[in-house]
Scaffold this motif. Structure first.
Motif, PDB file in Angstrom:
ATOM      1  N   ILE A  54       0.856  -1.194   0.000  1.00  0.00           N
ATOM      2  CA  ILE A  54       0.000   0.000   0.000  1.00  0.00           C
ATOM      3  C   ILE A  54       0.892   1.243   0.000  1.00  0.00           C
ATOM      4  CG2 ILE A  54      -1.806   1.290   1.222  1.00  0.00           C
ATOM      5  CD1 ILE A  54      -2.539  -1.321   2.673  1.00  0.00           C
ATOM      6  N   GLN A  55       0.578   2.213  -0.853  1.00  0.00           N
ATOM      7  CA  GLN A  55       1.465   3.378  -0.974  1.00  0.00           C
ATOM      8  C   GLN A  55       1.225   4.453   0.095  1.00  0.00           C
ATOM      9  OE1 GLN A  55       2.490   5.320  -4.932  1.00  0.00           O
ATOM     10  NE2 GLN A  55       1.222   6.892  -3.991  1.00  0.00           N
ATOM     11  N   ASP A  56      -0.037   4.804   0.316  1.00  0.00           N
ATOM     12  CA  ASP A  56      -0.335   5.853   1.309  1.00  0.00           C
ATOM     13  C   ASP A  56      -1.373   5.345   2.290  1.00  0.00           C
ATOM     14  OD1 ASP A  56       1.037   8.135   0.071  1.00  0.00           O
ATOM     15  OD2 ASP A  56      -0.587   8.154  -1.393  1.00  0.00           O
ATOM     16  N   LEU A  79      -6.881   5.200   1.826  1.00  0.00           N
ATOM     17  CA  LEU A  79      -5.724   4.468   1.306  1.00  0.00           C
ATOM     18  C   LEU A  79      -5.482   4.827  -0.146  1.00  0.00           C
ATOM     19  CD1 LEU A  79      -6.460   0.824   2.572  1.00  0.00           C
ATOM     20  CD2 LEU A  79      -5.036   2.573   3.671  1.00  0.00           C
ATOM     21  N   ASP A  80      -4.208   5.056  -0.499  1.00  0.00           N
ATOM     22  CA  ASP A  80      -3.841   5.056  -1.915  1.00  0.00           C
ATOM     23  C   ASP A  80      -3.141   3.721  -2.143  1.00  0.00           C
ATOM     24  OD1 ASP A  80      -3.060   5.387  -4.483  1.00  0.00           O
ATOM     25  OD2 ASP A  80      -1.923   7.243  -4.177  1.00  0.00           O
ATOM     26  N   ILE A  81      -3.854   2.800  -2.784  1.00  0.00           N
ATOM     27  CA  ILE A  81      -3.287   1.471  -3.046  1.00  0.00           C
ATOM     28  C   ILE A  81      -2.218   1.576  -4.136  1.00  0.00           C
ATOM     29  CG2 ILE A  81      -3.841  -0.901  -3.752  1.00  0.00           C
ATOM     30  CD1 ILE A  81      -5.162  -0.150  -1.105  1.00  0.00           C
ATOM     31  N   LEU A 141     -10.675   4.849  -1.105  1.00  0.00           N
ATOM     32  CA  LEU A 141      -9.659   4.017  -1.758  1.00  0.00           C
ATOM     33  C   LEU A 141      -9.238   4.677  -3.062  1.00  0.00           C
ATOM     34  CD1 LEU A 141     -11.204   0.403  -1.502  1.00  0.00           C
ATOM     35  CD2 LEU A 141      -9.297   1.312  -0.153  1.00  0.00           C
ATOM     36  N   GLU A 142      -7.948   5.001  -3.162  1.00  0.00           N
ATOM     37  CA  GLU A 142      -7.417   5.584  -4.398  1.00  0.00           C
ATOM     38  C   GLU A 142      -6.697   4.499  -5.199  1.00  0.00           C
ATOM     39  OE1 GLU A 142      -5.140   9.156  -3.733  1.00  0.00           O
ATOM     40  OE2 GLU A 142      -3.880   8.781  -5.485  1.00  0.00           O
ATOM     41  N   ASP A 143      -6.859   4.537  -6.504  1.00  0.00           N
ATOM     42  CA  ASP A 143      -6.235   3.545  -7.387  1.00  0.00           C
ATOM     43  C   ASP A 143      -6.238   2.142  -6.770  1.00  0.00           C
ATOM     44  OD1 ASP A 143      -5.840   5.337  -9.453  1.00  0.00           O
ATOM     45  OD2 ASP A 143      -3.720   5.694  -9.024  1.00  0.00           O
ATOM     46  N   PRO A 144      -7.422   1.639  -6.413  1.00  0.00           N
ATOM     47  CA  PRO A 144      -7.507   0.306  -5.811  1.00  0.00           C
ATOM     48  C   PRO A 144      -7.126  -0.790  -6.804  1.00  0.00           C
ATOM     49  CG  PRO A 144      -9.704   1.166  -6.302  1.00  0.00           C
ATOM     50  CD  PRO A 144      -8.740   2.286  -6.529  1.00  0.00           C
ATOM     51  N   GLY A 201      -9.734   7.978  -8.692  1.00  0.00           N
ATOM     52  CA  GLY A 201      -8.875   7.645  -9.829  1.00  0.00           C
ATOM     53  C   GLY A 201      -7.719   8.628  -9.936  1.00  0.00           C
ATOM     54  N   ASP A 202      -6.490   8.115  -9.756  1.00  0.00           N
ATOM     55  CA  ASP A 202      -5.288   8.944  -9.926  1.00  0.00           C
ATOM     56  C   ASP A 202      -4.594   8.497 -11.210  1.00  0.00           C
ATOM     57  OD1 ASP A 202      -2.827  10.212  -9.807  1.00  0.00           O
ATOM     58  OD2 ASP A 202      -2.112   9.159  -8.037  1.00  0.00           O
ATOM     59  N   ASP A 203      -3.815   7.401 -11.142  1.00  0.00           N
ATOM     60  CA  ASP A 203      -3.193   6.874 -12.358  1.00  0.00           C
ATOM     61  C   ASP A 203      -4.256   6.532 -13.406  1.00  0.00           C
ATOM     62  OD1 ASP A 203      -0.855   7.112 -10.979  1.00  0.00           O
ATOM     63  OD2 ASP A 203      -0.589   4.967 -10.599  1.00  0.00           O
ATOM     64  N   VAL A 245     -12.124  12.216  -8.757  1.00  0.00           N
ATOM     65  CA  VAL A 245     -10.908  12.383  -9.558  1.00  0.00           C
ATOM     66  C   VAL A 245      -9.822  13.046  -8.714  1.00  0.00           C
ATOM     67  CG1 VAL A 245     -11.731  14.608 -10.513  1.00  0.00           C
ATOM     68  CG2 VAL A 245      -9.905  13.368 -11.681  1.00  0.00           C
ATOM     69  N   LEU A 246      -8.582  12.505  -8.802  1.00  0.00           N
ATOM     70  CA  LEU A 246      -7.436  13.172  -8.183  1.00  0.00           C
ATOM     71  C   LEU A 246      -6.917  14.188  -9.199  1.00  0.00           C
ATOM     72  CD1 LEU A 246      -6.056  12.533  -5.386  1.00  0.00           C
ATOM     73  CD2 LEU A 246      -4.096  11.829  -6.727  1.00  0.00           C
ATOM     74  N   LEU A 247      -6.622  15.388  -8.729  1.00  0.00           N
ATOM     75  CA  LEU A 247      -6.203  16.468  -9.635  1.00  0.00           C
ATOM     76  C   LEU A 247      -4.777  16.893  -9.323  1.00  0.00           C
ATOM     77  CD1 LEU A 247      -9.546  18.428  -9.251  1.00  0.00           C
ATOM     78  CD2 LEU A 247      -8.822  17.227 -11.333  1.00  0.00           C
ATOM     79  N   LYS A 248      -3.852  16.529 -10.224  1.00  0.00           N
ATOM     80  CA  LYS A 248      -2.441  16.874 -10.067  1.00  0.00           C
ATOM     81  C   LYS A 248      -2.034  17.711 -11.269  1.00  0.00           C
ATOM     82  CE  LYS A 248      -0.807  12.611  -7.787  1.00  0.00           C
ATOM     83  NZ  LYS A 248      -0.348  11.218  -8.083  1.00  0.00           N
ATOM     84  N   PRO A 249      -1.729  18.992 -11.046  1.00  0.00           N
ATOM     85  CA  PRO A 249      -1.457  19.894 -12.174  1.00  0.00           C
ATOM     86  C   PRO A 249      -0.395  19.396 -13.156  1.00  0.00           C
ATOM     87  CG  PRO A 249      -1.770  21.153 -10.174  1.00  0.00           C
ATOM     88  CD  PRO A 249      -1.793  19.707  -9.766  1.00  0.00           C
ATOM     89  N   LEU A 292      -8.090  18.047  -0.227  1.00  0.00           N
ATOM     90  CA  LEU A 292      -6.697  18.370  -0.551  1.00  0.00           C
ATOM     91  C   LEU A 292      -5.795  17.287   0.039  1.00  0.00           C
ATOM     92  CD1 LEU A 292      -4.574  20.424  -1.667  1.00  0.00           C
ATOM     93  CD2 LEU A 292      -4.667  21.559   0.563  1.00  0.00           C
ATOM     94  N   LYS A 293      -4.897  16.779  -0.808  1.00  0.00           N
ATOM     95  CA  LYS A 293      -3.952  15.728  -0.409  1.00  0.00           C
ATOM     96  C   LYS A 293      -2.542  16.256  -0.633  1.00  0.00           C
ATOM     97  CE  LYS A 293      -2.415  11.140  -1.930  1.00  0.00           C
ATOM     98  NZ  LYS A 293      -2.508  10.065  -2.951  1.00  0.00           N
ATOM     99  N   VAL A 294      -1.743  16.271   0.418  1.00  0.00           N
ATOM    100  CA  VAL A 294      -0.428  16.906   0.317  1.00  0.00           C
ATOM    101  C   VAL A 294       0.696  16.008   0.834  1.00  0.00           C
ATOM    102  CG1 VAL A 294       0.923  18.876   1.173  1.00  0.00           C
ATOM    103  CG2 VAL A 294      -1.391  19.264   0.445  1.00  0.00           C
TER     104      VAL A 294
HETATM  105 ZN    ZN Z   1      -2.100   8.093  -6.133  1.00  0.00          ZN
END
Ligand code: ZN
Ligand code: PGA
Length: 428
Positions: free
Chosen positions: A164-166, A243-245, A286-289, A313-315, A336-340, A389-391
């Motif tokens: 698990i990543q996060d 969790l970010d899987i 759950l992110e990117d499960p 959904g990130d990746d 949706v995860l938003l990464k500029p 917000l996720k930092v």
């Molecule tokens: Zn992620």
């Protein structure tokens, strides 16, 4: 008459990120004399469909040099933007997109483009004499986001010590952003004490969360639950686990290899395992499960719990409007995860958020594992009205700078400003 101020200079320089790697900083100057600055972050567990981060290759800095990206800021980008109206930010972003001319910023680099896009936004805010979040919000009412804060790092951010990543906390029971941070500080401290008592304290991972010296993924989940309780909070009701899987890191074609547990799962097995965890631990998100190209797996999970659980959904979505639209139609995720830097311009990321909103999905503005002191994302979340917000974690100043910036923004907006709170996690 519409106000305007021409861009007179665009300048790039190489600076260093939180991992001690080179990154791009851009500075944009307007005819009015106002200047804005932006710094590109960098991912480690990147999605395959993200816009390209232009790196030099070769032997210096493990190939991660940004000489070419910086040269692109001073060269092609400066040439394309000089003379354009710096207050018309969308038009400037369209010029950036056109100057690159590829769907994934392969020519100029998303790192070069995003640093410039953010610098233009800051220059425009300085010109208007307002904070960036206020400029972005315009007539829209600003909302203070619910923070999602890492307690244990893992996956690609911790030498794959656990899969698990996060392992993060969210505080739906908190009445304000400030209170959510205060609760998280207690939980982060409690987690550190537990690890210390067990002799498992071994520093921190890439985003400042404690190093995951665990024997299993479940031991990490149990310890996080324990930390929440030790700090005196009621799991689920007051504080939940997110969790970010980051499953793309250990799975492809619907097959998932859990290194720590030495077993390979198919998509149905992984969904069953995740649902088992959701039943036994206070998990709210759950992110990117599942893997970035495992739409089938995402649909399976969404069908089981998409109305009760946040599925991010990130990746999978890479802040891309078209992928968000498709995911909404197919029912793959509800957030949706938003990464500029996944796209390279603020315009494209805002469009992904607008697409998500139109489809009834929620959103989380996110930092990267490689960060800088740039606090733009705090303003994006507030100004765009994104509810979360996720930092990263609650240590290290590239993380704390963003949390602290939201505290300042909330104070500036006054005691009546809306806090996304528990509502941010409600589905449907
Ligand atoms: Zn992620
Ligand atoms: P990254 O990780 O910045 O390494 O991609 C953050 C995340 O996956 O959310």
């Amino acid at each position: 008459m519409k106000k305007s101020s021409a861009i007179t200079a665009v300048h790039g320089r190489q600076v260093w990120d939180s991992r001690g790697r080179p990154t791009v900083e851009a500075e944009v100057r307007l005819a009015s004399g106002h200047v804005g600055r932006g710094m590109a972050p960098a991912g480690a567990s990147k999605g395959r469909h993200e816009a390209l981060e232009l790196r030099d290759g070769g032997s210096a800095f493990g190939g991660l040099g940004v000489t070419q990206a910086v040269a692109n800021v001073d060269g092609a980008i400066a040439a394309a933007l000089r003379g354009a109206d710096g207050l018309d930010r969308d038009a400037v972003d369209r010029l950036l997109i056109a100057a690159d001319g590829t769907p994934n910023k392969v020519r100029l680099g998303a790192n070069a483009c995003i640093a410039v896009s953010m610098a233009v936004a800051h220059a425009a805010a300085a010109h208007e004499g307002v904070a960036l979040h206020a400029l972005l919000a315009g007539e829209r009412v600003c909302v203070i986001p619910l923070p999602e804060i890492q307690i244990f790092g893992g996956g690609a951010h911790a030498g794959r010590r656990i899969d698990i990543q996060d392992l993060m906390v969210v505080c739906p029971g908190a009445a304000s952003f400030a209170e959510a941070l205060a609760w998280t500080a207690e939980i982060y401290g409690a987690a550190g004490e537990i690890m210390g008592e067990r002799g498992q304290l071994a520093g921190v991972a890439d985003e400042g969360g404690f190093w995951p010296a665990f024997e299993s993924n479940e031991a990490a989940l149990a310890t996080l639950t324990q930390a929440i309780e030790k700090a005196g909070y009621r799991p689920v009701e007051q504080v939940g686990i997110a969790l970010d899987i980051a499953a793309s890191e250990f799975g492809r074609d619907g097959r998932y290899k859990l290194a720590l547990e030495g077993r390979t799962l198919d998509r149905q097995d992984l969904v069953t395992l995740l649902m088992d965890w959701v039943g036994r631990f206070p998990i709210l998100s759950l992110e990117d499960p599942l893997g970035e190209d495992d739409g089938e797996g995402f649909a399976l999970l969404m069908a089981q719990c998409g109305t009760s659980l946040q599925i991010v959904g990130d990746d999978l979505l890479v802040s891309d409007s078209a992928r968000v639209r498709e995911a909404a139609v197919l029912g793959l995720a509800n957030t949706v995860l938003l990464k500029p830097n996944q796209r390279g311009t603020l315009l494209e990321v805002r469009q992904a958020w607008e697409t998500a909103q139109a489809a009834g999905m929620s959103g989380i503005v996110s930092a990267r594992s490689g960060e800088t002191e740039d606090v733009t994302i705090a303003h994006l979340a507030v100004g765009w009205g994104v509810p979360q917000l996720k930092v990263g974690s609650f240590s290290r100043s590239e993380r704390m700078a963003k949390w602290n910036e939201v505290l300042r923004i909330a104070e500036a907006l006054g005691p009546d400003v809306a806090f996304a709170g528990a509502g941010a996690l409600k589905q449907g």
